[in-house]
Scaffold this motif. Sequence first.
Motif, PDB file in Angstrom:
ATOM      1  N   SER A   1      -1.335   4.465  -0.409  1.00 32.32           N
ATOM      2  CA  SER A   1      -2.665   4.160  -0.931  1.00 32.32           C
ATOM      3  C   SER A   1      -3.523   3.618   0.199  1.00 32.32           C
ATOM      4  N   GLY A   2      -4.845   3.824   0.095  1.00 32.40           N
ATOM      5  CA  GLY A   2      -5.749   3.280   1.096  1.00 32.40           C
ATOM      6  C   GLY A   2      -6.106   1.832   0.855  1.00 32.40           C
ATOM      7  N   SER A   3      -5.680   1.294  -0.283  1.00 30.27           N
ATOM      8  CA  SER A   3      -5.956  -0.106  -0.606  1.00 30.27           C
ATOM      9  C   SER A   3      -4.731  -0.714  -1.268  1.00 30.27           C
ATOM     10  N   ASP A   4      -4.728  -2.032  -1.377  1.00 32.97           N
ATOM     11  CA  ASP A   4      -3.576  -2.731  -1.963  1.00 32.97           C
ATOM     12  C   ASP A   4      -3.397  -2.343  -3.421  1.00 32.97           C
TER      13      ASP A   4
ATOM     14  N   ARG B   1       0.807  -1.215   0.000  1.00 31.73           N
ATOM     15  CA  ARG B   1       0.000   0.000   0.000  1.00 31.73           C
ATOM     16  C   ARG B   1       0.838   1.261   0.000  1.00 31.73           C
TER      17      ARG B   1
ATOM     18  N   SER C   1      -2.212  -3.160  -7.250  1.00 36.12           N
ATOM     19  CA  SER C   1      -2.259  -4.370  -8.059  1.00 36.12           C
ATOM     20  C   SER C   1      -1.845  -4.039  -9.478  1.00 36.12           C
TER      21      SER C   1
END
Length: 203
Positions: A172-175, A126, A177
């Motif tokens: 980032s607030g999410s993973d 993240r 990819s």
Amino acid sequence: EGDPGINVTSGRVYGQALPTINVSPNSALVMPGDQVQFGVSGGTEPYSWSVSDASVASIDSDGLLTALQPGFVQVVAEDSEGIIDTMNNEVEVKSFLISIPDTNVWQGNEIEIQVQTTDLTGLGIRSGDLLINFNSYGFEPVEIITAGTLLEGLSQPVMNTGSGSIRVAFASGSDLSGTGDLFRIRFAVDRESSYSTYFNITE
């Protein structure tokens, strides 16, 4: 016993260097699933192969190493006479790799340097902090570009520059990819002379 006649012949003992074998290559940087062919010089065939940590990598009877999971491992070879050698450094297995491809630009123009990554999907990443060193003579960093990259839509990464270095931090607030350009760095190129520079990711 008694007084036998004696004839003598002088002899010599030679102190020779111990026999050695040498494993190569001495280091490697790979990802899980990658393979590296190892070889050995010196000694007497056949050779047997092993690794210091079988959970990180495996190696077959021909010296072909297969990376299994992130970590560090050393390769060991032994010849038929019991002579052993261990690689000088290590095989480092990374969960992902970051790279900067070669490119060129006309002097006096700007160029976008791609900072690329292998697939980050499922790795739980993240945030990141990268330090990149370069030859600052003739190249000046201008801005970080995220459009069309894995960081598009996130808060603008923080860029700090020094003499011949640039540090970029992002979150980032999410993973994250995907694979491809993690971000790009726009550089201004001197218009007076021709220059070349390296871009080394040192941290």
